[in-house]
Design an enzyme around this catalytic site. Structure first.
Site, PDB file in Angstrom:
ATOM      1  N   ASP A 217     -28.027 -13.970  37.964  1.00 25.49           N
ATOM      2  CA  ASP A 217     -29.231 -13.142  38.175  1.00 25.49           C
ATOM      3  C   ASP A 217     -30.043 -14.198  39.094  1.00 25.49           C
ATOM      4  OD1 ASP A 217     -31.816 -11.728  37.889  1.00 25.49           O
ATOM      5  OD2 ASP A 217     -30.807 -10.847  36.006  1.00 25.49           O
ATOM      6  N   GLY A 243     -28.532 -16.116  41.995  1.00 21.77           N
ATOM      7  CA  GLY A 243     -27.932 -15.563  43.430  1.00 21.77           C
ATOM      8  C   GLY A 243     -28.697 -14.035  43.379  1.00 21.77           C
ATOM      9  N   ASP A 244     -28.268 -13.297  44.421  1.00 20.26           N
ATOM     10  CA  ASP A 244     -28.413 -11.898  44.506  1.00 20.26           C
ATOM     11  C   ASP A 244     -27.186 -11.280  44.777  1.00 20.26           C
ATOM     12  OD1 ASP A 244     -29.170  -9.315  45.734  1.00 20.26           O
ATOM     13  OD2 ASP A 244     -30.859 -10.167  47.291  1.00 20.26           O
ATOM     14  N   PHE A 245     -26.868 -10.123  44.061  1.00 22.43           N
ATOM     15  CA  PHE A 245     -25.705  -9.510  44.204  1.00 22.43           C
ATOM     16  C   PHE A 245     -25.549  -8.707  45.344  1.00 22.43           C
ATOM     17  CE2 PHE A 245     -27.840  -6.836  40.630  1.00 22.43           C
ATOM     18  CZ  PHE A 245     -28.171  -5.764  41.355  1.00 22.43           C
ATOM     19  N   HIS A 263     -27.873   1.728  38.141  1.00 22.80           N
ATOM     20  CA  HIS A 263     -28.880   3.097  38.355  1.00 22.80           C
ATOM     21  C   HIS A 263     -29.948   2.567  38.970  1.00 22.80           C
ATOM     22  CE1 HIS A 263     -31.389   2.049  34.353  1.00 22.80           C
ATOM     23  NE2 HIS A 263     -31.364   0.975  35.103  1.00 22.80           N
TER      24      HIS A 263
END
Length: 355
Positions: A217, A243-245, A263
């Site tokens: 996250d 991190g940033d996915f 979603h």
């Protein structure tokens, strides 16, 4: 959200505000007046009613005195809450919390959802006022990424802590069931993508001592995860991956979990993330996705309303069906081995990587 935390078959709990078919004009009006039920519950929380009754039950007169209320409206107020299913009243006229209220509406309890309910009502209420605009334009309530309500949380540490606590109340119901319904004995590790401060991860670790876990996250989540892991007694079994996915690679593990994540993403991003997760798990590993998925027949009002809520709050968000999720997994080379219901109106889809 039976395993659901809500009880849509009880009096007063349907999404439209009436039970059963719409028979006459007054039933139609009750749908339009559904805001009254929402305000009833939120007012009870604001007054501290459930917390007070958790300490001592009482008659309408006693409750009036304890909470400093006026006698005029209290009996109808309390009986309306009984009709909703959050209070119980005995033959002597003594009120107490219902089992559901005792589990989920008492501050400090592990299953408390009041904080999440209050926060999301504030966020989502304004969005629903622009439903007609969204239907005309397709734009979210905050189309500017900097104005999307949930994006603002990360700029305010106090609101972020409140948000994380609220999310704990939501996945606090999901975690134990996911730990029970899926066979974790065949794996040694997992990573929860978008797992916030690790409430779900800690639940899985406590239920299955042989597992090690990870949470992927935003870096801002790390101290919150370390704090919770220490509280739960699993600091040596859970790791944090900041991190940033959308930018960084998902960490490798036997199982990759996407819970209430996809979603909020564009469809192509959902496909890409599932495909990336399929690469990160070994042969025999699994990808688990859960969200409040729309039923394939598209007849469940609650998940359809949640889908509209996501559209109002997120420029690319919406709910989807299990069949759609299955197609994304199969496109990524996974074999879908099970689909099952979870609390909070969630549905889980499990994809297995071929050996």
């Amino acid at each position: 959200m039976s395993t659901h935390t809500s009880t849509p078959n009880q009096p007063g709990a349907t999404a439209g505000g009436v039970d059963g078919p719409l028979d006459d004009a007054f039933d139609i009006m009750l749908v339009g007046w559904s805001f009254m039920r929402s305000k009833l519950l939120l007012t009870a929380m604001e007054l501290g009613l459930f917390e007070a009754l958790s300490k001592e039950s009482g008659t309408a007169e006693q409750i009036t005195g304890r909470l400093g209320l006026h006698q005029r409206g209290v009996p109808d107020f309390l009986d309306a809450l009984v009709a909703l299913g959050v209070l119980a009243r005995d033959e002597a006229g003594v009120y107490r919390n219902s089992p559901a209220a005792g589990r989920h509406l008492i501050p400090g309890q592990q299953g408390y959802v009041g904080g999440f309910l209050q926060m999301t009502t504030d966020f989502m209420g304004a969005g629903w006022e622009s439903l007609a605009d969204m239907l005309r334009s397709g734009d979210a309530h905050g189309q500017d990424a900097n104005k999307v309500p949930f994006a603002q949380i990360f700029r305010d540490p106090q609101r972020l802590r409140q948000f994380l606590s609220a999310m704990d109340s939501l996945n606090g119901a999901i975690g134990p069931e996911l730990a029970r319904q899926y066979d974790w004995s065949q794996h040694k590790s997992f990573v929860d993508v978008g797992g916030a401060r690790g409430n779900l991860a800690c639940t899985l670790l406590l239920a299955h001592p042989h597992l090690t876990g990870g949470v992927f996250d935003r870096p801002v989540m790390k101290p919150f995860l370390e704090e919770l892991a220490q509280e739960r007694g699993v600091p040596d079994r859970v790791g944090f991956h900041g991190g940033d996915f959308y930018v960084n690679d998902i960490p490798s593990a036997d199982v990759v979990v996407f819970g209430n994540v996809l979603h909020d993403c564009p469809v192509e991003a959902r496909k890409s993330l599932i495909a990336q997760a399929a690469e990160r798990v070994p042969a025999g590993g699994a990808v688990i996705v859960y969200d409040p998925m729309i039923d394939d027949a598209r007849t469940d009002a609650d998940t359809l309303l949640m889908s509209l809520t996501m559209m109002l709050q997120s420029p690319a968000g919406n709910e989807y069906t299990a069949a759609e999720c299955r197609s994304w997994m199969e496109e990524a080379g996974l074999d879908v081995e099970s689909v099952f219901r979870l609390p909070a109106h969630a549905t889980a889809v499990v994809g297995r990587k071929r050996a």
